[in-house]
Scaffold this motif. Structure first.
Motif, PDB file in Angstrom:
ATOM      1  N   HIS A 129      16.545  18.655  -1.651  1.00  0.00           N
ATOM      2  CA  HIS A 129      16.164  19.846  -0.885  1.00  0.00           C
ATOM      3  C   HIS A 129      17.057  20.009   0.349  1.00  0.00           C
ATOM      4  O   HIS A 129      17.563  21.111   0.628  1.00  0.00           O
ATOM      5  CB  HIS A 129      14.702  19.738  -0.457  1.00  0.00           C
ATOM      6  N   HIS A 130      17.268  18.918   1.070  1.00  0.00           N
ATOM      7  CA  HIS A 130      18.034  19.008   2.311  1.00  0.00           C
ATOM      8  C   HIS A 130      19.526  19.213   2.049  1.00  0.00           C
ATOM      9  O   HIS A 130      20.199  19.920   2.807  1.00  0.00           O
ATOM     10  CB  HIS A 130      17.780  17.764   3.172  1.00  0.00           C
ATOM     11  N   PHE A 131      20.045  18.617   0.968  1.00  0.00           N
ATOM     12  CA  PHE A 131      21.442  18.903   0.612  1.00  0.00           C
ATOM     13  C   PHE A 131      21.602  20.374   0.226  1.00  0.00           C
ATOM     14  O   PHE A 131      22.614  21.007   0.561  1.00  0.00           O
ATOM     15  CB  PHE A 131      21.911  18.003  -0.539  1.00  0.00           C
ATOM     16  N   ALA A 145      21.828  22.343   3.374  1.00  0.00           N
ATOM     17  CA  ALA A 145      23.156  22.186   3.978  1.00  0.00           C
ATOM     18  C   ALA A 145      24.201  22.999   3.218  1.00  0.00           C
ATOM     19  O   ALA A 145      25.067  23.652   3.819  1.00  0.00           O
ATOM     20  CB  ALA A 145      23.549  20.711   4.003  1.00  0.00           C
ATOM     21  N   LEU A 146      24.101  22.972   1.884  1.00  0.00           N
ATOM     22  CA  LEU A 146      25.090  23.670   1.057  1.00  0.00           C
ATOM     23  C   LEU A 146      24.959  25.185   1.187  1.00  0.00           C
ATOM     24  O   LEU A 146      25.963  25.907   1.131  1.00  0.00           O
ATOM     25  CB  LEU A 146      24.940  23.249  -0.403  1.00  0.00           C
ATOM     26  N   ASN A 147      23.747  25.669   1.380  1.00  0.00           N
ATOM     27  CA  ASN A 147      23.554  27.106   1.577  1.00  0.00           C
ATOM     28  C   ASN A 147      24.270  27.591   2.834  1.00  0.00           C
ATOM     29  O   ASN A 147      24.741  28.733   2.900  1.00  0.00           O
ATOM     30  CB  ASN A 147      22.060  27.435   1.674  1.00  0.00           C
ATOM     31  N   ILE A 148      24.349  26.711   3.830  1.00  0.00           N
ATOM     32  CA  ILE A 148      25.012  27.063   5.089  1.00  0.00           C
ATOM     33  C   ILE A 148      26.519  26.849   4.991  1.00  0.00           C
ATOM     34  O   ILE A 148      27.309  27.626   5.524  1.00  0.00           O
ATOM     35  CB  ILE A 148      24.423  26.225   6.249  1.00  0.00           C
ATOM     36  N   THR A 175      24.708  13.640  -6.612  1.00  0.00           N
ATOM     37  CA  THR A 175      24.187  12.270  -6.658  1.00  0.00           C
ATOM     38  C   THR A 175      22.658  12.280  -6.670  1.00  0.00           C
ATOM     39  O   THR A 175      22.023  11.509  -7.408  1.00  0.00           O
ATOM     40  CB  THR A 175      24.700  11.470  -5.445  1.00  0.00           C
ATOM     41  N   SER A 176      22.065  13.150  -5.862  1.00  0.00           N
ATOM     42  CA  SER A 176      20.601  13.265  -5.842  1.00  0.00           C
ATOM     43  C   SER A 176      20.078  13.757  -7.188  1.00  0.00           C
ATOM     44  O   SER A 176      19.072  13.247  -7.701  1.00  0.00           O
ATOM     45  CB  SER A 176      20.159  14.224  -4.729  1.00  0.00           C
ATOM     46  N   LEU A 177      20.759  14.738  -7.757  1.00  0.00           N
ATOM     47  CA  LEU A 177      20.346  15.260  -9.067  1.00  0.00           C
ATOM     48  C   LEU A 177      20.442  14.177 -10.139  1.00  0.00           C
ATOM     49  O   LEU A 177      19.563  14.058 -10.997  1.00  0.00           O
ATOM     50  CB  LEU A 177      21.217  16.462  -9.441  1.00  0.00           C
ATOM     51  N   ASN A 214      25.242  20.015   9.591  1.00  0.00           N
ATOM     52  CA  ASN A 214      25.440  18.568   9.736  1.00  0.00           C
ATOM     53  C   ASN A 214      24.106  17.832   9.858  1.00  0.00           C
ATOM     54  O   ASN A 214      23.964  16.701   9.373  1.00  0.00           O
ATOM     55  CB  ASN A 214      26.305  18.276  10.965  1.00  0.00           C
ATOM     56  N   ALA A 215      23.141  18.469  10.509  1.00  0.00           N
ATOM     57  CA  ALA A 215      21.829  17.844  10.657  1.00  0.00           C
ATOM     58  C   ALA A 215      21.075  17.847   9.326  1.00  0.00           C
ATOM     59  O   ALA A 215      20.412  16.866   8.970  1.00  0.00           O
ATOM     60  CB  ALA A 215      21.019  18.563  11.732  1.00  0.00           C
ATOM     61  N   TRP A 216      21.170  18.958   8.581  1.00  0.00           N
ATOM     62  CA  TRP A 216      20.558  18.990   7.248  1.00  0.00           C
ATOM     63  C   TRP A 216      21.167  17.894   6.365  1.00  0.00           C
ATOM     64  O   TRP A 216      20.454  17.189   5.644  1.00  0.00           O
ATOM     65  CB  TRP A 216      20.775  20.358   6.592  1.00  0.00           C
ATOM     66  N   HIS A 217      22.487  17.769   6.457  1.00  0.00           N
ATOM     67  CA  HIS A 217      23.186  16.746   5.668  1.00  0.00           C
ATOM     68  C   HIS A 217      22.761  15.345   6.111  1.00  0.00           C
ATOM     69  O   HIS A 217      22.540  14.454   5.278  1.00  0.00           O
ATOM     70  CB  HIS A 217      24.700  16.922   5.826  1.00  0.00           C
ATOM     71  N   GLY A 218      22.631  15.153   7.418  1.00  0.00           N
ATOM     72  CA  GLY A 218      22.211  13.849   7.929  1.00  0.00           C
ATOM     73  C   GLY A 218      20.831  13.461   7.431  1.00  0.00           C
ATOM     74  O   GLY A 218      20.602  12.314   7.013  1.00  0.00           O
ATOM     75  N   LEU A 219      19.903  14.414   7.471  1.00  0.00           N
ATOM     76  CA  LEU A 219      18.555  14.153   6.955  1.00  0.00           C
ATOM     77  C   LEU A 219      18.606  13.821   5.464  1.00  0.00           C
ATOM     78  O   LEU A 219      17.943  12.885   4.995  1.00  0.00           O
ATOM     79  CB  LEU A 219      17.659  15.374   7.182  1.00  0.00           C
ATOM     80  N   ALA A 220      19.402  14.589   4.729  1.00  0.00           N
ATOM     81  CA  ALA A 220      19.505  14.368   3.285  1.00  0.00           C
ATOM     82  C   ALA A 220      20.038  12.972   2.976  1.00  0.00           C
ATOM     83  O   ALA A 220      19.566  12.304   2.045  1.00  0.00           O
ATOM     84  CB  ALA A 220      20.410  15.431   2.663  1.00  0.00           C
ATOM     85  N   MET A 221      21.009  12.520   3.761  1.00  0.00           N
ATOM     86  CA  MET A 221      21.578  11.193   3.536  1.00  0.00           C
ATOM     87  C   MET A 221      20.542  10.094   3.791  1.00  0.00           C
ATOM     88  O   MET A 221      20.502   9.086   3.070  1.00  0.00           O
ATOM     89  CB  MET A 221      22.803  10.981   4.426  1.00  0.00           C
ATOM     90  N   ILE A 222      19.711  10.288   4.801  1.00  0.00           N
ATOM     91  CA  ILE A 222      18.645   9.308   5.052  1.00  0.00           C
ATOM     92  C   ILE A 222      17.699   9.254   3.859  1.00  0.00           C
ATOM     93  O   ILE A 222      17.363   8.174   3.355  1.00  0.00           O
ATOM     94  CB  ILE A 222      17.869   9.656   6.337  1.00  0.00           C
ATOM     95  N   TYR A 223      17.269  10.423   3.399  1.00  0.00           N
ATOM     96  CA  TYR A 223      16.329  10.455   2.272  1.00  0.00           C
ATOM     97  C   TYR A 223      16.966   9.884   1.004  1.00  0.00           C
ATOM     98  O   TYR A 223      16.280   9.251   0.192  1.00  0.00           O
ATOM     99  CB  TYR A 223      15.834  11.881   2.036  1.00  0.00           C
ATOM    100  N   LEU A 224      18.267  10.092   0.847  1.00  0.00           N
ATOM    101  CA  LEU A 224      18.960   9.517  -0.305  1.00  0.00           C
ATOM    102  C   LEU A 224      18.927   7.993  -0.228  1.00  0.00           C
ATOM    103  O   LEU A 224      18.646   7.316  -1.226  1.00  0.00           O
ATOM    104  CB  LEU A 224      20.405  10.022  -0.345  1.00  0.00           C
TER     105      LEU A 224
END
Length: 215
Positions: free
Chosen positions: A78-80, A83-86, A99-101, A58-68
């Motif tokens: 990278h952060h998504f 999160a997806l690996n976990i 969406t990032s891609l 959830n924290a990796w996802h949260g960081l990714a959303m901020i960067y998005l």
């Protein structure tokens, strides 16, 4: 609404104060900071959570959303991915990774990720909508309409679906169909922002324009 977030933040901060290793409290603080658009403290809270538990997706996802939101697409990708690996079955994470891609103009990879997200959760309409959006940007209008027609079955009251269909018909100079779908979108009582966007599209219905992301 802001006061609600401020109150929630104080409660989660109190939880952190009582137990500084309460991972989810740090993450919830991050969510509230983001809701208040305090991204710096949001990042700090998510990073605190990850220092305690590096597998807290959830924290990796949260960081990714901020960067998005900050349009730092390589960082968000990278952060998504982390999160997806976990949590490899999360349709939501797959969708935002796609969406990032797409933002990085890696459209084939983005479409592939959206397909995976759709398969992971057939009841989640977001990846289908995002897939259609990417196809529109690629000017694959027939494929986009096929996706949107299917999406209507899952989300019959989602105004953005009809608005995007109206946009496609406008590009094809099928103005009657465009007007019909813009009207259907308005009938579904979208947000004030979306209403303004749709009405602007109707006003410019017969004026050719370039592909954009307004709808």
């Amino acid at each position: 609404m802001q006061k609600d977030h401020e109150t929630a933040l104080k409660n989660f901060q109190r939880a952190v104060h009582l137990n500084s290793r309460f991972v989810y409290a740090h993450t919830l603080c991050g969510h509230e900071y983001v809701a208040l658009e305090d991204f710096e403290n949001g990042i700090g809270s998510y990073q605190n959570a990850l220092q305690i538990d590096p597998r807290h997706y959830n924290a990796w996802h949260g960081l990714a959303m901020i960067y998005l939101r900050q349009e730092k697409y390589e960082f968000s990708k990278h952060h998504f991915h982390r999160a997806l690996n976990i949590n490899p079955r999360s349709s939501v994470i797959m969708t935002y990774l796609g969406t990032s891609l797409h933002a990085l103009k890696r459209n084939d990879e983005a479409l592939s990720m959206m397909e995976k997200a759709i398969i992971a959760d057939t009841k989640n309409p977001l990846p289908m909508y995002q897939k259609a959006t990417i196809l529109v940007m690629m000017e694959e209008f027939d494929d986009a309409l096929t996706v949107l027609e299917e999406l209507k079955e899952y989300a019959p009251h989602e105004s953005s679906v009809y608005a995007l269909m109206g946009k496609i018909y406008k590009y094809r100079s099928m103005y009657d169909m465009a007007m019909l779908h813009f009207g259907l979108a308005l009938d579904l009582k979208p947000s004030a922002t979306d209403v303004a966007t749709i009405k602007a599209a109707i006003e410019k219905l017969h004026i050719p324009d370039e592909l954009d992301d307004n709808l």
